[in-house]
Scaffold this active site. Structure first.
Site, mmCIF file in Angstrom:
data_model
loop_
_atom_site.group_PDB
_atom_site.id
_atom_site.type_symbol
_atom_site.label_atom_id
_atom_site.label_comp_id
_atom_site.label_asym_id
_atom_site.label_seq_id
_atom_site.Cartn_x
_atom_site.Cartn_y
_atom_site.Cartn_z
ATOM 1 N N SER A 57 0.866 -1.182 0.000
ATOM 2 C CA SER A 57 0.000 0.000 0.000
ATOM 3 C C SER A 57 0.897 1.225 0.000
ATOM 4 O O SER A 57 2.104 1.123 0.265
ATOM 5 C CB SER A 57 -0.846 -0.024 1.281
ATOM 6 O OG SER A 57 -1.444 1.225 1.528
ATOM 7 N N TYR A 71 -1.773 -1.324 10.779
ATOM 8 C CA TYR A 71 -1.758 -1.458 9.318
ATOM 9 C C TYR A 71 -0.444 -0.926 8.735
ATOM 10 O O TYR A 71 0.206 -1.581 7.915
ATOM 11 C CB TYR A 71 -2.962 -0.684 8.756
ATOM 12 C CG TYR A 71 -3.205 -0.855 7.280
ATOM 13 C CD1 TYR A 71 -4.019 -1.880 6.804
ATOM 14 C CD2 TYR A 71 -2.643 0.019 6.352
ATOM 15 C CE1 TYR A 71 -4.263 -2.020 5.441
ATOM 16 C CE2 TYR A 71 -2.883 -0.116 4.994
ATOM 17 C CZ TYR A 71 -3.700 -1.138 4.550
ATOM 18 O OH TYR A 71 -3.929 -1.276 3.196
HETATM 19 P P1 NAD Z 1 -11.217 -6.383 1.254
HETATM 20 O O1 NAD Z 1 -11.635 -6.225 2.668
HETATM 21 O O2 NAD Z 1 -12.168 -6.067 0.167
HETATM 22 O O3 NAD Z 1 -10.618 -7.863 1.020
HETATM 23 C C1 NAD Z 1 -9.739 -8.449 1.940
HETATM 24 C C2 NAD Z 1 -9.975 -9.939 1.940
HETATM 25 O O4 NAD Z 1 -9.094 -10.532 2.908
HETATM 26 C C3 NAD Z 1 -11.402 -10.299 2.341
HETATM 27 O O5 NAD Z 1 -11.966 -11.173 1.373
HETATM 28 C C4 NAD Z 1 -11.235 -10.965 3.692
HETATM 29 O O6 NAD Z 1 -12.193 -11.987 3.938
HETATM 30 C C5 NAD Z 1 -9.824 -11.520 3.583
HETATM 31 N N1 NAD Z 1 -9.257 -11.772 4.904
HETATM 32 C C6 NAD Z 1 -9.126 -10.898 5.929
HETATM 33 N N2 NAD Z 1 -8.633 -11.525 7.015
HETATM 34 C C7 NAD Z 1 -8.456 -12.828 6.670
HETATM 35 C C8 NAD Z 1 -8.007 -13.979 7.360
HETATM 36 N N3 NAD Z 1 -7.669 -13.943 8.659
HETATM 37 N N4 NAD Z 1 -7.935 -15.144 6.692
HETATM 38 C C9 NAD Z 1 -8.313 -15.220 5.385
HETATM 39 N N5 NAD Z 1 -8.780 -14.176 4.683
HETATM 40 C C10 NAD Z 1 -8.846 -12.980 5.324
HETATM 41 O O7 NAD Z 1 -9.893 -5.502 1.121
HETATM 42 P P2 NAD Z 1 -9.150 -4.956 -0.173
HETATM 43 O O8 NAD Z 1 -9.399 -3.518 -0.178
HETATM 44 O O9 NAD Z 1 -9.419 -5.769 -1.371
HETATM 45 O O10 NAD Z 1 -7.646 -5.177 0.308
HETATM 46 C C11 NAD Z 1 -6.812 -6.204 -0.171
HETATM 47 C C12 NAD Z 1 -5.366 -5.822 0.112
HETATM 48 O O11 NAD Z 1 -5.077 -4.590 -0.542
HETATM 49 C C13 NAD Z 1 -5.082 -5.604 1.587
HETATM 50 O O12 NAD Z 1 -3.803 -6.131 1.923
HETATM 51 C C14 NAD Z 1 -5.074 -4.108 1.719
HETATM 52 O O13 NAD Z 1 -4.258 -3.680 2.763
HETATM 53 C C15 NAD Z 1 -4.502 -3.703 0.379
HETATM 54 N N6 NAD Z 1 -4.813 -2.334 -0.002
HETATM 55 C C16 NAD Z 1 -6.117 -1.904 -0.097
HETATM 56 C C17 NAD Z 1 -6.366 -0.597 -0.442
HETATM 57 C C18 NAD Z 1 -7.781 -0.057 -0.585
HETATM 58 O O14 NAD Z 1 -7.934 1.153 -0.703
HETATM 59 N N7 NAD Z 1 -8.808 -0.891 -0.577
HETATM 60 C C19 NAD Z 1 -5.311 0.279 -0.675
HETATM 61 C C20 NAD Z 1 -4.002 -0.179 -0.582
HETATM 62 C C21 NAD Z 1 -3.771 -1.501 -0.244
#
Ligand code: NAD
Length: 266
Positions: free
Chosen positions: A148, A161
Site C-alpha cells: 500500500s 496497518y
Molecule cells: P477487502 O476487505 O475487500 O478484502 C480483503 C480480503 O481478505 C477479504 O476477502 C477478507 O475476507 C480476507 N481476509 C481478511 N482476514 C483474513 C483472514 N484472517 N484469513 C483469510 N482471509 C482474510 O480488502 P481490499 O481492499 O481488497 O484489500 C486487499 C489488500 O489490498 C489488503 O492487503 C489491503 O491492505 C490492500 N490495499 C487496499 C487498499 C484499498 O484502498 N482498498 C489500498 C491499498 C492496499
C-alpha cells in the site's frame, strides 16, 4: 471529480500463465478477487484462499469459462501452519489478504494489533516459506505482495496497518535477495485508495458522520494527498500484479510498484 468508475485499459493479452499454479490470499473480495480472476484469465490454476465462504463461491462462479481455474480454499490465515501448508507447490504467490482498524495508538486494542500483524505480515512470511521449496526446485517463482502507500508512508490512527505494510516491504526485499539465485522474484504493489467494498463503506460512513456528500469525503479526506482525484479500480491493481508475474518484469525484483495517483510525489 466523481465516484464514477475509471475504465482500465484492456488486460495484456500476451500474458500466458498456462500450466502455472497461483495462490491468492484474500481472494473472496476486492483486490484479491480481481487478482484471482486476472490470473485465471491468463490460464493459471488459482488457489483462492479466504475465510469468506460465500465470497469464494461467488468468485468460483465468476471464473467459470476462463482459460484457467479457480479452486476455493476456505482458510483463516491466523492458522499459520495451515497457511504455510497451503502454499506448497505454487509457482505464483500473491499475498493480498488484509484488514484495517482506524484508532489512536492509546486506544488501539492490543489483540487487534496482534491479529493485523499475524494476517498481514506473519502469514505472508509463512506462505513464502511454504512456496519457496517448489519455486527453488524448478528455478522459477513469482511473489507479489499487495502492500500500500502505507508501506511507504504513515497515516495517523493506522498503527497496526502501517507497521504491517512497512514490515511487508522488508520481507519482500529480503525474499528478493534470497530468491534471486533461484529464479524467484519478489515485489510489492502499492496502491492508493482502491474501489473495494471496504473503501466504499468507508465513504458512506464518513459522509454520514460529517454530514457531507460522498464526493466531498473522497476529495477532502481520502484523496487529499493524491494528485489524481479518483479511486483506483481493483482491476488496475490486478493488472500490475499480473505484469509482475510476466516475462516483461523478469528483471524487476526487490522493488515496489507504486500506483498511488501521485500521493508519494509530495
Ligand atoms: P477487502 O476487505 O475487500 O478484502 C480483503 C480480503 O481478505 C477479504 O476477502 C477478507 O475476507 C480476507 N481476509 C481478511 N482476514 C483474513 C483472514 N484472517 N484469513 C483469510 N482471509 C482474510 O480488502 P481490499 O481492499 O481488497 O484489500 C486487499 C489488500 O489490498 C489488503 O492487503 C489491503 O491492505 C490492500 N490495499 C487496499 C487498499 C484499498 O484502498 N482498498 C489500498 C491499498 C492496499
Amino acid at each position: 471529480m466523481s465516484l464514477s468508475r475509471a475504465l482500465p485499459g484492456a488486460p495484456d493479452p500476451t500474458l500466458d500463465l498456462g500450466g502455472r499454479t497461483a495462490l491468492v490470499t484474500g481472494a473472496a473480495g476486492g483486490i484479491g478477487r480481481a487478482c484471482a480472476l486476472r490470473l485465471a484469465a491468463a490460464g493459471a490454476k488459482v488457489r483462492a484462499v479466504d475465510r469468506d465462504d460465500a465470497g469464494l463461491a461467488a468468485l468460483a462462479e465468476a471464473a467459470a469459462g476462463l482459460p484457467g481455474t479457480v479452486e476455493p480454499r476456505l482458510l483463516d490465515l491466523t492458522d499459520l501452519d495451515a497457511a504455510e501448508h497451503a502454499a506448497a507447490g505454487t509457482d505464483v504467490l500473491v499475498n493480498n489478504a488484509g484488514l484495517q482498524l482506524v484508532r489512536p495508538i492509546e486506544e488501539f486494542p492490543p489483540d487487534v494489533f496482534h491479529t493485523v500483524l499475524t494476517v498481514m505480515l506473519e502469514a505472508p512470511f509463512r506462505l513464502i516459506r511454504g512456496a519457496l521449496p517448489h519455486m527453488y526446485g524448478q528455478g522459477w517463482g513469482r511473489i507479489v505482495n499487495v502492500s500500500s502507500v502505507h508501506g511507504l508512508r504513515a497515516s495517523a490512527y493506522k498503527s497496526a496497518y502501517v507497521a504491517a505494510k512497512h514490515g511487508m516491504e522488508g520481507l519482500s526485499k529480503t525474499a528478493a535477495l534470497e530468491g534471486a539465485a533461484h529464479g524467484v522474484t519478489s515485489n510489492c504493489v502499492n496502491p492508493g485508495y482502491v474501489r473495494t467494498p471496504l473503501v466504499e463503506r468507508q465513504l458512506a460512513d464518513q459522509a454520514k458522520a460529517h454530514g457531507i456528500p460522498e464526493e466531498r469525503v473522497l476529495t477532502e479526506v481520502l484523496l487529499q494527498d493524491s494528485a489524481l482525484k479518483r479511486l483506483i479500480e481493483p482491476e488496475e491493481v490486478a493488472e500490475a500484479v499480473a505484469y509482475l508475474c510476466g516475462p516483461r518484469a523478469s528483471f524487476m525484483t526487490g522493488t515496489s510498484l507504486v500506483l498511488d495517483g501521485g500521493w508519494t510525489a509530495h
